[in-house]
Design a protein around this motif. Sequence first.
Motif, PDB file in Angstrom:
ATOM      1  N   SER A 176      -6.977  51.138 -38.081  1.00  0.00           N
ATOM      2  CA  SER A 176      -5.964  51.864 -38.837  1.00  0.00           C
ATOM      3  C   SER A 176      -6.303  53.346 -38.724  1.00  0.00           C
ATOM      4  O   SER A 176      -7.326  53.805 -39.238  1.00  0.00           O
ATOM      5  CB  SER A 176      -5.964  51.426 -40.306  1.00  0.00           C
ATOM      6  OG  SER A 176      -4.991  52.148 -41.038  1.00  0.00           O
ATOM      7  N   SER A 232      -2.603  50.051 -37.054  1.00  0.00           N
ATOM      8  CA  SER A 232      -1.911  50.556 -38.224  1.00  0.00           C
ATOM      9  C   SER A 232      -2.259  52.026 -38.398  1.00  0.00           C
ATOM     10  O   SER A 232      -2.969  52.615 -37.572  1.00  0.00           O
ATOM     11  CB  SER A 232      -2.299  49.734 -39.462  1.00  0.00           C
ATOM     12  OG  SER A 232      -1.538  50.112 -40.595  1.00  0.00           O
ATOM     13  N   SER A 277       1.624  52.837 -42.082  1.00  0.00           N
ATOM     14  CA  SER A 277       1.984  53.167 -43.469  1.00  0.00           C
ATOM     15  C   SER A 277       2.512  54.592 -43.508  1.00  0.00           C
ATOM     16  O   SER A 277       1.898  55.484 -44.085  1.00  0.00           O
ATOM     17  CB  SER A 277       0.786  53.011 -44.410  1.00  0.00           C
ATOM     18  OG  SER A 277      -0.256  53.904 -44.070  1.00  0.00           O
ATOM     19  N   TYR A 330       5.820  47.286 -41.065  1.00  0.00           N
ATOM     20  CA  TYR A 330       5.557  48.372 -42.006  1.00  0.00           C
ATOM     21  C   TYR A 330       4.511  47.929 -43.010  1.00  0.00           C
ATOM     22  O   TYR A 330       4.499  46.782 -43.471  1.00  0.00           O
ATOM     23  CB  TYR A 330       6.830  48.785 -42.755  1.00  0.00           C
ATOM     24  CG  TYR A 330       6.610  49.979 -43.651  1.00  0.00           C
ATOM     25  CD1 TYR A 330       6.490  51.254 -43.101  1.00  0.00           C
ATOM     26  CD2 TYR A 330       6.483  49.834 -45.028  1.00  0.00           C
ATOM     27  CE1 TYR A 330       6.244  52.360 -43.915  1.00  0.00           C
ATOM     28  CE2 TYR A 330       6.248  50.931 -45.839  1.00  0.00           C
ATOM     29  CZ  TYR A 330       6.121  52.193 -45.277  1.00  0.00           C
ATOM     30  OH  TYR A 330       5.870  53.278 -46.073  1.00  0.00           O
ATOM     31  N   PHE A 331       3.617  48.874 -43.367  1.00  0.00           N
ATOM     32  CA  PHE A 331       2.598  48.657 -44.378  1.00  0.00           C
ATOM     33  C   PHE A 331       2.927  49.525 -45.587  1.00  0.00           C
ATOM     34  O   PHE A 331       2.896  50.752 -45.505  1.00  0.00           O
ATOM     35  CB  PHE A 331       1.221  49.010 -43.806  1.00  0.00           C
ATOM     36  CG  PHE A 331       0.090  48.974 -44.807  1.00  0.00           C
ATOM     37  CD1 PHE A 331       0.081  48.067 -45.858  1.00  0.00           C
ATOM     38  CD2 PHE A 331      -0.979  49.854 -44.680  1.00  0.00           C
ATOM     39  CE1 PHE A 331      -0.966  48.038 -46.778  1.00  0.00           C
ATOM     40  CE2 PHE A 331      -2.042  49.826 -45.593  1.00  0.00           C
ATOM     41  CZ  PHE A 331      -2.030  48.925 -46.639  1.00  0.00           C
ATOM     42  N   ASN A 332       3.240  48.897 -46.713  1.00  0.00           N
ATOM     43  CA  ASN A 332       3.629  49.625 -47.922  1.00  0.00           C
ATOM     44  C   ASN A 332       2.387  49.988 -48.736  1.00  0.00           C
ATOM     45  O   ASN A 332       2.112  49.406 -49.787  1.00  0.00           O
ATOM     46  CB  ASN A 332       4.598  48.781 -48.759  1.00  0.00           C
ATOM     47  CG  ASN A 332       5.150  49.552 -49.949  1.00  0.00           C
ATOM     48  OD1 ASN A 332       5.126  50.782 -49.984  1.00  0.00           O
ATOM     49  ND2 ASN A 332       5.656  48.827 -50.934  1.00  0.00           N
ATOM     50  N   TRP A 333       1.642  50.964 -48.279  1.00  0.00           N
ATOM     51  CA  TRP A 333       0.376  51.374 -48.903  1.00  0.00           C
ATOM     52  C   TRP A 333       0.575  51.762 -50.362  1.00  0.00           C
ATOM     53  O   TRP A 333      -0.200  51.353 -51.229  1.00  0.00           O
ATOM     54  CB  TRP A 333      -0.208  52.542 -48.101  1.00  0.00           C
ATOM     55  CG  TRP A 333      -1.649  52.843 -48.361  1.00  0.00           C
ATOM     56  CD1 TRP A 333      -2.727  52.332 -47.709  1.00  0.00           C
ATOM     57  CD2 TRP A 333      -2.172  53.760 -49.334  1.00  0.00           C
ATOM     58  NE1 TRP A 333      -3.890  52.862 -48.226  1.00  0.00           N
ATOM     59  CE2 TRP A 333      -3.578  53.742 -49.219  1.00  0.00           C
ATOM     60  CE3 TRP A 333      -1.594  54.593 -50.300  1.00  0.00           C
ATOM     61  CZ2 TRP A 333      -4.415  54.515 -50.018  1.00  0.00           C
ATOM     62  CZ3 TRP A 333      -2.425  55.377 -51.105  1.00  0.00           C
ATOM     63  CH2 TRP A 333      -3.809  55.317 -50.953  1.00  0.00           C
TER      64      TRP A 333
END
Length: 416
Positions: free
Chosen positions: A61, A101, A137, A154-157
């Motif tokens: 990431s 990511s 994110s 998608y990464f919803n941090w």
Amino acid sequence: MVGNTYPYRLDHWMSDIKLAHAHGFDGFALNVGREEWQRDRVGDCYSAALQSQLPFKLFLSFDMTSIPATCEEDVKHLAEYLKQFASHPNQFLCKGKTMISTFAGENSTFGCSDAAAGWKYAKKVLNQIVPVYLVPSFFIDPAHHNFHSVMDGYFNWNGSWPIHLTPESSPEEIRLPKLETDHHHLRYLGDKTFMAAVSPWFFTHYGPDSWNKNWIYRGDDWLFVRKWEKLIGMRDRINIVQLISWNDYGESHYVGPIKGAQPNSQAWVDGYPHEAWLHLNAYFIRAFKQGFSLGSPTLEDRIFVWARPHPKDAWAPDSVPRPTNWQLTDDNFWVVVLSTREGLVKMWSADDRGDARSYRILPGLLKLSHPLVLDGGMGVEVIRDGNVVARCNPEVYKFQSQPGVYNFNAFVAMSS
């Protein structure tokens, strides 16, 4: 956070991997920045994962608040990581491609006309090394952005916390705040991969002479538990859950052991263990994977407690002021009981137990809270048939009337 592992050796990674795997984790997301030494630590992590012989996967990431991305040459930093690790047996693949990511990156242009074009260019370069699967994110409104063609998911941090709250929010909104942003992202994501986030806490306390980060998000109301309950309830729509975090001490949401190199966070981290959250998290991992009801009787009685170390409005001789949003938290300790069957719970904070309260409990998971008493502690017992079957009363914790620093971190403990 690879940035917090400068002194790590391979055996440190091995112990972290074994500990995480024993508590239900399938792998680590390795947050990496610009420093060249971090690639060596990542290499040790991949080597430890292989030597562990565990089914434990890793993916990179990229911290785009650290890694430069203003010209075409900057993509080389990402490319070097993929050249070294993409073909590793412990690399996590998503739909047959190398998962990557980011943290941020919505402004990374790589010398192109805008960030969407920049990531299209970056993916083209990276795909020449190995097919990549980008689940970033980016901090964007999913209803209004132009990254659809470059994102594979998608990464919803920010979905971990009620970041919308301010001291001006209504009391009704502050208590048990909504945690609904995952639904907003899913509405616009189509059939792309969705990685949800869950986190137990957030407090950071750096002054203007440092990173100038000094705020809290409300972690009260069993935030950790409530977010897991939501994720379990929508488990059919979520592809991956990422816990934030294993070792981000600077933001106080670590669940792993305190070790490595802290980012000058010792004043609010040392003496505040969070590993009890690691054990509690294992229960939710099992529930998410298996789909069992959180109202089901548990195999053993277990108590978890956590609280801040001083009143929210206490004064401290601290060069850094109280964190922004300090008003949003309550002077309570928070309790989770995993119960095998009906019984009685007794809770107290005063040393003489003069404030003790008792509640009847049912099997399964119970969420409770109790007001903190100045210079008192946290005490909880589960009583059944007249016998104490579980107790949590950490002797080292006191709710300090005269703190030395403003510390809005949590002390976390559990019954043995």
